[in-house]
Motif scaffolding. Structure first.
Motif, PDB file in Angstrom:
ATOM      1  N   THR A 211      38.559  40.210  33.211  1.00 17.77           N
ATOM      2  CA  THR A 211      39.092  39.049  32.965  1.00 17.77           C
ATOM      3  C   THR A 211      40.616  39.051  32.943  1.00 17.77           C
ATOM      4  O   THR A 211      41.051  38.065  33.758  1.00 17.77           O
ATOM      5  CB  THR A 211      38.608  38.743  31.356  1.00 17.77           C
ATOM      6  N   THR A 212      41.342  40.039  32.605  1.00 15.56           N
ATOM      7  CA  THR A 212      42.842  39.899  32.702  1.00 15.56           C
ATOM      8  C   THR A 212      42.901  40.261  33.974  1.00 15.56           C
ATOM      9  O   THR A 212      44.040  39.872  34.630  1.00 15.56           O
ATOM     10  CB  THR A 212      43.288  41.046  31.842  1.00 15.56           C
ATOM     11  N   GLY A 213      42.518  41.263  34.731  1.00 16.22           N
ATOM     12  CA  GLY A 213      42.907  41.783  36.018  1.00 16.22           C
ATOM     13  C   GLY A 213      42.673  40.447  37.110  1.00 16.22           C
ATOM     14  O   GLY A 213      43.567  40.254  37.951  1.00 16.22           O
ATOM     15  N   VAL A 214      41.494  39.653  37.007  1.00 16.63           N
ATOM     16  CA  VAL A 214      41.442  38.683  37.709  1.00 16.63           C
ATOM     17  C   VAL A 214      42.383  37.377  37.505  1.00 16.63           C
ATOM     18  O   VAL A 214      43.105  36.983  38.585  1.00 16.63           O
ATOM     19  CB  VAL A 214      40.008  38.006  37.816  1.00 16.63           C
ATOM     20  N   LEU A 215      42.756  37.162  36.306  1.00 21.31           N
ATOM     21  CA  LEU A 215      43.613  36.314  36.215  1.00 21.31           C
ATOM     22  C   LEU A 215      44.875  36.479  36.622  1.00 21.31           C
ATOM     23  O   LEU A 215      45.663  35.495  37.223  1.00 21.31           O
ATOM     24  CB  LEU A 215      43.664  35.872  34.591  1.00 21.31           C
ATOM     25  N   ILE A 216      45.444  37.637  36.466  1.00 19.24           N
ATOM     26  CA  ILE A 216      46.708  38.038  36.929  1.00 19.24           C
ATOM     27  C   ILE A 216      46.818  38.095  38.446  1.00 19.24           C
ATOM     28  O   ILE A 216      47.888  37.835  39.045  1.00 19.24           O
ATOM     29  CB  ILE A 216      46.921  39.738  36.371  1.00 19.24           C
ATOM     30  N   LEU A 217      45.733  38.634  38.993  1.00 23.77           N
ATOM     31  CA  LEU A 217      45.498  38.739  40.491  1.00 23.77           C
ATOM     32  C   LEU A 217      45.566  37.070  41.038  1.00 23.77           C
ATOM     33  O   LEU A 217      46.526  36.859  42.053  1.00 23.77           O
ATOM     34  CB  LEU A 217      44.394  39.219  40.893  1.00 23.77           C
ATOM     35  N   THR A 218      44.864  36.349  40.403  1.00 21.52           N
ATOM     36  CA  THR A 218      44.995  34.932  40.846  1.00 21.52           C
ATOM     37  C   THR A 218      46.360  34.353  40.763  1.00 21.52           C
ATOM     38  O   THR A 218      46.813  33.555  41.568  1.00 21.52           O
ATOM     39  CB  THR A 218      44.053  33.962  39.802  1.00 21.52           C
ATOM     40  N   SER A 219      47.135  34.487  39.557  1.00 27.34           N
ATOM     41  CA  SER A 219      48.421  34.051  39.421  1.00 27.34           C
ATOM     42  C   SER A 219      49.216  34.455  40.540  1.00 27.34           C
ATOM     43  O   SER A 219      50.043  33.712  41.040  1.00 27.34           O
ATOM     44  CB  SER A 219      48.997  34.649  38.094  1.00 27.34           C
TER      45      SER A 219
END
Length: 325
Positions: A211-219
């Motif tokens: 969850t955190t990794g995907v959001l950071i990557l998307t940003s």
């Protein structure tokens, strides 16, 4: 004693480095009011601290950095003092409830740190992709809401695995082969089937990391797209604001992935896993303040002002105070 000395120095540096960031970023505007009835030396010190306030240090990024440093202090404190005591006694003991309490705080604070890194990535996205609306979007209520959400996410993630672990029956050996109450190490002491526990623990870990990794990557994907449309000067400036955060994120997730894989590989000995886990748990909070201090000009300038102005301000205070009645 060698390991004790090394880890003690690392723990002191973690407390000092993160504590310095908290001190520099924290709003101290009320100090002059508190010092109205104080001696002139203390008044001079308070006025000096007030001059150290940099408006840039009260931007959302530094508010989130302040919280990240606080999480790092709590994270290391949840395991480091107990682990240091283990080097000084032949056999370190911990209560049943204390073991699970330590397990909960270790997992929860680890997830909270990554959630705050995710919030900081969103802050960088808004600053670079929507600069004209940045102040309107990242208001103080929004900042507080994001931080509260990060803490809430960290508090909820460990609950399913910890709840199931508490319901298990433990018998036989009562020695946890780890520096702290690690979930995988404690699970080996269960007298019964732990397949459901493994699934729940794995699911919770994947939810927290993905969850955190995907959001950071998307940003950062959106930031990269926005940077591709900028000029060279603007691109370098935008890259400079993201370098420290990107370095911390890369190190944190790379180390966490290595730990996760080492626990799933059968031929990795328990001693190697313990050493790697200890290094990861100590190095991440140890490197965070160093990386942000080296890569952030405003933070370096504020720390430099503390070093250069603190001593002269105290020494220049008048030695005697004469009053007229």
């Amino acid at each position: 004693m060698i390991f004790f000395t090394i880890l003690l120095l690392v723990y002191i540096i973690i407390l000092g480095g993160n504590g310095l960031i908290i001190f520099v970023v924290k709003n101290i505007s009320q100090l002059p009011i508190l010092s109205l009835k104080s001696p002139s030396s203390f008044l001079s010190l308070c006025l000096l601290l007030q001059t150290l306030n940099d408006p840039k240090l009260f931007s959302p990024m530094y508010f989130f950095l302040h919280n990240l440093s606080f999480v790092d202090v709590l994270f290391t404190t949840s395991i480091m003092p107990n682990m240091l005591a283990g080097f000084l006694v032949d056999q370190l003991t911990i209560s049943y409830s204390g073991c699970f309490l330590q397990m909960y705080f270790f997992i929860g604070l680890s997830v909270t740190g990554r959630a705050i890194l995710t919030v900081m990535a969103y802050d960088r996205y808004v600053a670079i992709c929507n600069p004209l609306r940045y102040t309107a979007i990242m208001t103080r209520p929004v900042q507080v809401l994001l931080v509260v959400g990060a803490w809430g996410f960290g508090a909820l993630c460990p609950l399913p695995a910890i709840t199931m672990a508490l319901q298990q029956r433990y018998c036989g050996p009562n020695v946890v082969r780890h520096g702290w109450c690690d979930p995988s190490s404690v699970r080996r002491l269960v007298c019964g089937d732990t397949s459901a526990d493994n699934i729940v623990s794995l699911t919770s870990a994947l939810v927290a990391l993905l969850t955190t990794g995907v959001l950071i990557l998307t940003s950062y994907v959106l930031i990269s797209v926005a940077m591709s449309r900028m000029g060279v000067a603007q691109r370098l400036k935008a890259l400079g604001t993201c370098t420290a955060h990107l370095t911390v994120v890369s190190f944190s997730y790379s180390a966490a992935s290595f730990i996760y894989i080492s626990y799933r590989v059968g031929n990795v000995s328990a001693e190697v896993r313990i050493i790697v886990s200890v290094l990861y748990s100590a190095l991440t909070p140890f490197l965070n303040p160093i990386i942000y201090s080296l890569r952030n000009k405003e933070l370096r300038d504020a720390i430099r002002r503390i070093g250069t102005r603190f001593r002269p301000a105290v020494m220049s205070a008048p030695k005697n105070i004469q009053t007229v009645t």
